[in-house]
Motif scaffolding. Structure first.
Motif, PDB file in Angstrom:
ATOM      1  N   MET A   1       0.327 -12.465  -2.692  1.00  0.00           N
ATOM      2  CA  MET A   1       0.863 -11.318  -1.955  1.00  0.00           C
ATOM      3  C   MET A   1       1.538 -10.334  -2.899  1.00  0.00           C
ATOM      4  O   MET A   1       1.348  -9.119  -2.798  1.00  0.00           O
ATOM      5  CB  MET A   1       1.854 -11.807  -0.895  1.00  0.00           C
ATOM      6  N   ARG A   2       2.309 -10.850  -3.850  1.00  0.00           N
ATOM      7  CA  ARG A   2       2.990  -9.973  -4.802  1.00  0.00           C
ATOM      8  C   ARG A   2       1.983  -9.188  -5.640  1.00  0.00           C
ATOM      9  O   ARG A   2       2.151  -7.997  -5.894  1.00  0.00           O
ATOM     10  CB  ARG A   2       3.899 -10.804  -5.704  1.00  0.00           C
ATOM     11  N   LYS A   3       0.907  -9.858  -6.062  1.00  0.00           N
ATOM     12  CA  LYS A   3      -0.109  -9.198  -6.883  1.00  0.00           C
ATOM     13  C   LYS A   3      -0.910  -8.193  -6.059  1.00  0.00           C
ATOM     14  O   LYS A   3      -1.189  -7.078  -6.523  1.00  0.00           O
ATOM     15  CB  LYS A   3      -1.036 -10.251  -7.490  1.00  0.00           C
ATOM     16  N   ARG A   4      -1.265  -8.578  -4.832  1.00  0.00           N
ATOM     17  CA  ARG A   4      -2.104  -7.701  -4.001  1.00  0.00           C
ATOM     18  C   ARG A   4      -1.367  -6.419  -3.632  1.00  0.00           C
ATOM     19  O   ARG A   4      -1.948  -5.327  -3.614  1.00  0.00           O
ATOM     20  CB  ARG A   4      -2.529  -8.442  -2.732  1.00  0.00           C
ATOM     21  N   LEU A   5      -0.064  -6.532  -3.332  1.00  0.00           N
ATOM     22  CA  LEU A   5       0.710  -5.361  -2.947  1.00  0.00           C
ATOM     23  C   LEU A   5       1.379  -4.680  -4.142  1.00  0.00           C
ATOM     24  O   LEU A   5       1.984  -3.627  -3.994  1.00  0.00           O
ATOM     25  CB  LEU A   5       1.759  -5.749  -1.904  1.00  0.00           C
ATOM     26  N   ASN A   6       1.280  -5.320  -5.307  1.00  0.00           N
ATOM     27  CA  ASN A   6       1.775  -4.746  -6.563  1.00  0.00           C
ATOM     28  C   ASN A   6       3.291  -4.506  -6.535  1.00  0.00           C
ATOM     29  O   ASN A   6       3.772  -3.383  -6.720  1.00  0.00           O
ATOM     30  CB  ASN A   6       1.037  -3.446  -6.888  1.00  0.00           C
ATOM     31  N   PHE A   7       4.028  -5.603  -6.306  1.00  0.00           N
ATOM     32  CA  PHE A   7       5.480  -5.567  -6.393  1.00  0.00           C
ATOM     33  C   PHE A   7       5.949  -6.593  -7.430  1.00  0.00           C
ATOM     34  O   PHE A   7       6.461  -7.659  -7.082  1.00  0.00           O
ATOM     35  CB  PHE A   7       6.125  -5.856  -5.031  1.00  0.00           C
ATOM     36  N   PRO A   8       5.770  -6.283  -8.701  1.00  0.00           N
ATOM     37  CA  PRO A   8       6.083  -7.265  -9.747  1.00  0.00           C
ATOM     38  C   PRO A   8       7.571  -7.413 -10.039  1.00  0.00           C
ATOM     39  O   PRO A   8       7.991  -8.426 -10.601  1.00  0.00           O
ATOM     40  CB  PRO A   8       5.347  -6.716 -10.967  1.00  0.00           C
ATOM     41  N   ASP A   9       8.398  -6.412  -9.686  1.00  0.00           N
ATOM     42  CA  ASP A   9       9.804  -6.466 -10.071  1.00  0.00           C
ATOM     43  C   ASP A   9      10.645  -5.676  -9.072  1.00  0.00           C
ATOM     44  O   ASP A   9      10.130  -5.056  -8.137  1.00  0.00           O
ATOM     45  CB  ASP A   9       9.998  -5.917 -11.493  1.00  0.00           C
ATOM     46  N   ARG A  10      11.960  -5.688  -9.289  1.00  0.00           N
ATOM     47  CA  ARG A  10      12.891  -5.011  -8.375  1.00  0.00           C
ATOM     48  C   ARG A  10      12.625  -3.510  -8.316  1.00  0.00           C
ATOM     49  O   ARG A  10      12.668  -2.894  -7.240  1.00  0.00           O
ATOM     50  CB  ARG A  10      14.327  -5.296  -8.830  1.00  0.00           C
ATOM     51  N   GLU A  11      12.336  -2.904  -9.444  1.00  0.00           N
ATOM     52  CA  GLU A  11      12.111  -1.454  -9.480  1.00  0.00           C
ATOM     53  C   GLU A  11      10.958  -1.030  -8.580  1.00  0.00           C
ATOM     54  O   GLU A  11      10.991   0.033  -7.956  1.00  0.00           O
ATOM     55  CB  GLU A  11      11.850  -1.016 -10.925  1.00  0.00           C
ATOM     56  N   SER A  12       9.933  -1.863  -8.502  1.00  0.00           N
ATOM     57  CA  SER A  12       8.749  -1.506  -7.717  1.00  0.00           C
ATOM     58  C   SER A  12       9.010  -1.509  -6.221  1.00  0.00           C
ATOM     59  O   SER A  12       8.242  -0.934  -5.436  1.00  0.00           O
ATOM     60  CB  SER A  12       7.596  -2.471  -8.034  1.00  0.00           C
ATOM     61  N   LEU A  13      10.090  -2.144  -5.783  1.00  0.00           N
ATOM     62  CA  LEU A  13      10.357  -2.280  -4.352  1.00  0.00           C
ATOM     63  C   LEU A  13      10.717  -0.954  -3.696  1.00  0.00           C
ATOM     64  O   LEU A  13      10.647  -0.823  -2.475  1.00  0.00           O
ATOM     65  CB  LEU A  13      11.481  -3.292  -4.119  1.00  0.00           C
ATOM     66  N   SER A  14      11.088   0.038  -4.486  1.00  0.00           N
ATOM     67  CA  SER A  14      11.444   1.341  -3.914  1.00  0.00           C
ATOM     68  C   SER A  14      10.244   2.052  -3.299  1.00  0.00           C
ATOM     69  O   SER A  14      10.412   2.980  -2.508  1.00  0.00           O
ATOM     70  CB  SER A  14      12.077   2.227  -4.985  1.00  0.00           C
ATOM     71  N   ARG A  15       9.031   1.635  -3.663  1.00  0.00           N
ATOM     72  CA  ARG A  15       7.838   2.272  -3.089  1.00  0.00           C
ATOM     73  C   ARG A  15       7.199   1.425  -1.991  1.00  0.00           C
ATOM     74  O   ARG A  15       6.064   1.676  -1.575  1.00  0.00           O
ATOM     75  CB  ARG A  15       6.815   2.575  -4.195  1.00  0.00           C
ATOM     76  N   MET A  16       7.908   0.431  -1.494  1.00  0.00           N
ATOM     77  CA  MET A  16       7.385  -0.378  -0.387  1.00  0.00           C
ATOM     78  C   MET A  16       7.289   0.475   0.877  1.00  0.00           C
ATOM     79  O   MET A  16       8.254   1.116   1.288  1.00  0.00           O
ATOM     80  CB  MET A  16       8.293  -1.584  -0.141  1.00  0.00           C
ATOM     81  N   THR A  17       6.134   0.485   1.507  1.00  0.00           N
ATOM     82  CA  THR A  17       5.945   1.240   2.742  1.00  0.00           C
ATOM     83  C   THR A  17       6.285   0.368   3.945  1.00  0.00           C
ATOM     84  O   THR A  17       6.407  -0.853   3.850  1.00  0.00           O
ATOM     85  CB  THR A  17       4.495   1.728   2.880  1.00  0.00           C
ATOM     86  N   ASN A  18       6.394   1.003   5.105  1.00  0.00           N
ATOM     87  CA  ASN A  18       6.627   0.248   6.338  1.00  0.00           C
ATOM     88  C   ASN A  18       5.478  -0.709   6.617  1.00  0.00           C
ATOM     89  O   ASN A  18       5.685  -1.825   7.106  1.00  0.00           O
ATOM     90  CB  ASN A  18       6.799   1.213   7.508  1.00  0.00           C
ATOM     91  N   GLU A  19       4.269  -0.281   6.307  1.00  0.00           N
ATOM     92  CA  GLU A  19       3.101  -1.132   6.513  1.00  0.00           C
ATOM     93  C   GLU A  19       3.152  -2.355   5.600  1.00  0.00           C
ATOM     94  O   GLU A  19       2.846  -3.473   6.028  1.00  0.00           O
ATOM     95  CB  GLU A  19       1.822  -0.330   6.249  1.00  0.00           C
ATOM     96  N   ASP A  20       3.530  -2.160   4.329  1.00  0.00           N
ATOM     97  CA  ASP A  20       3.689  -3.287   3.412  1.00  0.00           C
ATOM     98  C   ASP A  20       4.711  -4.279   3.961  1.00  0.00           C
ATOM     99  O   ASP A  20       4.487  -5.492   3.943  1.00  0.00           O
ATOM    100  CB  ASP A  20       4.186  -2.801   2.037  1.00  0.00           C
ATOM    101  N   ALA A  21       5.835  -3.754   4.426  1.00  0.00           N
ATOM    102  CA  ALA A  21       6.913  -4.613   4.914  1.00  0.00           C
ATOM    103  C   ALA A  21       6.451  -5.456   6.091  1.00  0.00           C
ATOM    104  O   ALA A  21       6.728  -6.663   6.165  1.00  0.00           O
ATOM    105  CB  ALA A  21       8.119  -3.766   5.313  1.00  0.00           C
ATOM    106  N   GLN A  22       5.708  -4.844   7.020  1.00  0.00           N
ATOM    107  CA  GLN A  22       5.231  -5.598   8.184  1.00  0.00           C
ATOM    108  C   GLN A  22       4.255  -6.694   7.776  1.00  0.00           C
ATOM    109  O   GLN A  22       4.297  -7.806   8.313  1.00  0.00           O
ATOM    110  CB  GLN A  22       4.578  -4.643   9.191  1.00  0.00           C
ATOM    111  N   LYS A  23       3.380  -6.409   6.824  1.00  0.00           N
ATOM    112  CA  LYS A  23       2.441  -7.433   6.355  1.00  0.00           C
ATOM    113  C   LYS A  23       3.183  -8.620   5.753  1.00  0.00           C
ATOM    114  O   LYS A  23       2.833  -9.782   5.991  1.00  0.00           O
ATOM    115  CB  LYS A  23       1.494  -6.830   5.312  1.00  0.00           C
ATOM    116  N   ILE A  24       4.207  -8.341   4.965  1.00  0.00           N
ATOM    117  CA  ILE A  24       4.963  -9.404   4.312  1.00  0.00           C
ATOM    118  C   ILE A  24       5.735 -10.229   5.347  1.00  0.00           C
ATOM    119  O   ILE A  24       5.732 -11.459   5.315  1.00  0.00           O
ATOM    120  CB  ILE A  24       5.907  -8.818   3.244  1.00  0.00           C
ATOM    121  N   VAL A  25       6.386  -9.557   6.292  1.00  0.00           N
ATOM    122  CA  VAL A  25       7.128 -10.275   7.334  1.00  0.00           C
ATOM    123  C   VAL A  25       6.188 -11.105   8.192  1.00  0.00           C
ATOM    124  O   VAL A  25       6.513 -12.239   8.584  1.00  0.00           O
ATOM    125  CB  VAL A  25       7.942  -9.291   8.187  1.00  0.00           C
TER     126      VAL A  25
END
Length: 424
Positions: free
Chosen positions: A47-71
């Protein structure tokens, strides 16, 4: 090669005074535990690789759609049991707030033993709908709109404040993170914590919660910072509003009795004691519940630790998701409910639900199965206008439709809620 391995094993076994099969079993057990533990982290890595969130800095570009998929993957694959329980706990805790608990005791079906079951399951199907349906979808908007419709009279009259709404939202996002950290086989990663916070932030926006009015700001760098700010605010809110009253105590008693009545009689007394341990001192005091003794604590925490280790090292990861609700029926629009508490509200009476392992076990202990209660339980599933107190069932259709259209304007699926505008 095999003979050399056997010979070596036999030699080691004989030096230790053990049967070779003991060594082979221990080696096989260790290998299986390592494989299980490794596979259990694979979905998180994917999931981290597919959505490309390797570190804390990258989390600022998380979309609402990304968040729902993860939850959604957290709640249906990774931690379905404790994620669900943590939300139940979160909602239960909000009932200890003076405004909320006293109001519910006066006006809500939750305070009436004969009606509490439906209202409890109604809350669950709404929460399940938030996680099931993606941002921008009609059915997410409908689920939030129905919530807004049911809350509207109390918000408009000032009986439920903006601060009360924000506190409910805080508990809904904080308790899953806390429960996984304390009791699950692993704690949530930064990506998952940010997703949970982002998810609830956009739900709150659809509920028209004014964050700036309570927090004094409206911009955050990511979901983690948002949760941390709300947590600091919630500590002060609890100090002012979380406290005992006769009404809150009576409401808590009704809800605990409802919860325990969904389990076999022999488990209710120990279940009550375990629940008292998990509540913690602050929450027990608010509901005027008794303090548990040393034996209850000595039983509860080792059981939770044993479960944690068993899942981490001996259980392969889930292949199929845990389903709490279905997709809407393409013809009727009705949504089925698969995880009722006591009474089978909105649950289809299939052969498997009535005569499968769970159904047979429930029958053996005198508990209800899907189909019991007949048409009154709405076994074909629910429409959102069915959700709510009995005197609101089927009502507010036009107003809910209006609120649905309004809710759809509040959130964009592709929006990055923490993308700050560039300065200069």
């Amino acid at each position: 090669m095999a003979s050399l391995f056997a010979s070596s094993g036999d030699g080691l076994a004989s030096r230790l005074g053990l049967s070779p099969w003991v060594l082979y079993s221990a080696a096989g057990f260790t290998f299986y535990a390592i494989v299980c533990s490794s596979l259990r982290f694979q979905r998180l890595k994917t999931m981290r690789k597919r959505l490309n969130f390797p570190d804390r800095e990258s989390l600022s570009r998380m979309t609402n759609e990304d968040a729902q998929k993860i939850v959604s993957y957290i709640s249906t694959y990774e931690f379905p049991l404790l994620y669900d329980f943590s939300l139940r706990y979160a909602i239960f805790k909000t009932y200890a707030v003076d405004n909320i608990g006293n109001l519910l005791y006066k006006v809500s079906d939750l305070a009436r033993p004969t009606k509490a079951s439906k209202r409890y399951d109604d809350t669950q199907v709404l929460f399940a709908s938030y996680a099931e349906f993606p941002p921008g979808s009609e059915y997410l908007a409908k689920s939030v709109a129905r919530t807004n419709f049911l809350h509207a009279p109390y918000r408009q009259s000032g009986k439920i404040s903006n601060a009360d709404m924000l506190y409910v939202l805080f508990e809904s996002m904080y308790q899953p993170v806390r429960f996984m950290r304390l009791y699950e086989w692993r704690e949530m990663s930064d990506m998952e914590v940010a997703a949970v916070a982002t998810f609830w932030k956009y739900i709150g926006e659809m509920m028209e919660i004014d964050y700036e009015a309570e927090l004094g700001k409206k911009e955050w760098k990511d979901g983690i910072e948002f949760m941390e700010d709300v947590e600091r605010w919630a500590i002060e809110y609890e100090n002012k509003h979380l406290g005992p009253s006769p009404e809150i105590g009576k409401l808590g008693t009704v809800l605990v009795e409802l919860l325990l009545s969904a389990y076999p009689k022999f488990s209710r007394e120990p279940g009550y004691k375990i629940l008292m341990v998990l509540m913690g001192e602050r929450m027990r005091d608010a509901f005027s519940f008794p303090e548990p003794g040393v034996p209850e604590s000595a039983l509860t925490y080792p059981l939770l630790l044993a479960r944690k280790l068993f899942i981490r090292y001996l259980c392969l990861p889930r292949i199929y998701p845990a389903k709490f609700i279905s997709q809407p029926d393409p013809v009727t629009g009705r949504i089925k409910h698969y995880h009722y508490l006591k009474d089978p509200w909105y649950s289809p009476p299939t052969f498997w639900s009535r005569w499968g392992p769970e159904g047979l076990m429930r029958r053996a202990f005198g508990l209800k199965v899907a189909g019991d209660g007949g048409a009154a339980m709405l076994p074909d599933g629910f429409l959102f206008e069915d959700v709510g107190p009995e005197d609101k069932m089927g009502k507010g259709v036009d107003e809910t439709a209006r609120l649905t259209r309004l809710a759809q304007t509040k959130v964009s699926a592709s929006a990055c809620p923490f993308a700050l505008p560039r300065k200069g």
